[in-house]
Write a protein that holds these residues in place. Sequence first.
Motif, short mmCIF file in Angstrom:
data_model
loop_
_atom_site.label_atom_id
_atom_site.label_comp_id
_atom_site.label_asym_id
_atom_site.label_seq_id
_atom_site.Cartn_x
_atom_site.Cartn_y
_atom_site.Cartn_z
N GLY A 24 44.63 6.73 40.86
CA GLY A 24 44.42 5.98 42.09
C GLY A 24 45.46 4.87 42.22
N LEU A 25 45.47 4.26 43.38
CA LEU A 25 46.41 3.17 43.63
C LEU A 25 45.98 1.92 42.90
CD1 LEU A 25 46.61 5.07 46.27
CD2 LEU A 25 47.77 3.09 47.25
N LYS B 274 50.35 -9.52 45.91
CA LYS B 274 49.98 -9.75 47.30
C LYS B 274 50.49 -11.10 47.75
CE LYS B 274 45.35 -11.13 45.79
NZ LYS B 274 43.91 -10.74 45.80
N TYR C 293 51.26 -1.84 46.50
CA TYR C 293 50.42 -1.03 45.63
C TYR C 293 51.29 0.05 44.98
CZ TYR C 293 45.82 -2.73 47.23
OH TYR C 293 44.70 -3.49 47.48
N PHE D 86 50.99 -6.62 50.83
CA PHE D 86 50.67 -6.16 49.49
C PHE D 86 51.70 -5.12 49.06
CE2 PHE D 86 46.22 -7.63 49.87
CZ PHE D 86 46.06 -7.64 51.26
N PHE E 86 53.89 1.61 47.47
CA PHE E 86 53.51 1.45 48.87
C PHE E 86 53.55 -0.02 49.26
CE2 PHE E 86 52.05 5.68 49.86
CZ PHE E 86 51.65 6.22 48.65
N GLN F 133 51.13 3.91 42.90
CA GLN F 133 50.31 5.09 42.59
C GLN F 133 51.02 5.89 41.50
OE1 GLN F 133 49.67 7.95 45.81
NE2 GLN F 133 47.63 8.40 45.03
N LEU G 133 46.93 -2.42 42.61
CA LEU G 133 47.64 -3.53 43.23
C LEU G 133 48.69 -4.08 42.28
CD1 LEU G 133 47.71 -5.53 45.68
CD2 LEU G 133 46.31 -7.04 44.25
#
Lengths: 113, 114
Positions: free
Chosen positions: B43-44, B49, B36, B34, B90, B38, B46
């Motif tokens: 918040g993170l 994926k 992600y 994945f 990330f 931020q 997506l």
Amino acid sequence: ETAVFQTPNYHVTQVGNEVSFNCKQTLGHDTMYWYKQDSKKLLKIMFSYNNKQLIVNETVPRRFSPQSSDKAHLNLRIKSVEPEDSAVYLCASSPWGGWDTQYFGPGTRLLVL
Amino acid sequence: AQSVTQPDARVTVSEGASLQLRCKYSYSGTPYLFWYVQYPRQGLQLLLKYYSGDPVVQGVNGFEAEFSKSNSSFHLRKASVHWSDSAVYFCVRGTGANTGKLTFGHGTILRVHP
């Protein structure tokens, strides 16, 4: 509005105190998670619950304990905080416990003096 | 052992430039991967994926990533970045079958000059 909500946004406390963070999701998901994000932005999973049952319990100090009243709520209690507990605590949820997308809350920033 | 490595802690690019954020993973089989993002004080979220199939996966906001088993990589790309893409990215690997347990890379801070 459907999302993951966390309270408080920010908390400052003294060493040895007890703190509790709340997380609620209105997405109808079965699984919820707690992550710790340190000062260098690294995220590590702490716990996950599926339908109020503990699924993942990483090696975290015993002073940390998750609390789930129903599948929409997962709180985190820290019994006696220590300086190294200063971090951002992120709550997330997903439809099930596999590799579905996880939806994150904005986080609770904890500062231990 | 580190299972996800993002070798670039910080990347700075100009608006309109192309972007590649690097990610290497360690896993003998085909991993669940994945990306992600931020954004500041959020918040993170997506981006995309990969589970199997076409090694190039499309994500939101014009992002894509390419899985390479031979290189153990999952690099993120965007053809033309916008200043609003400034965030922490990330790379993440799924670990622990069916538990939803994710292992995060250390993240890459992207700064886009307007």
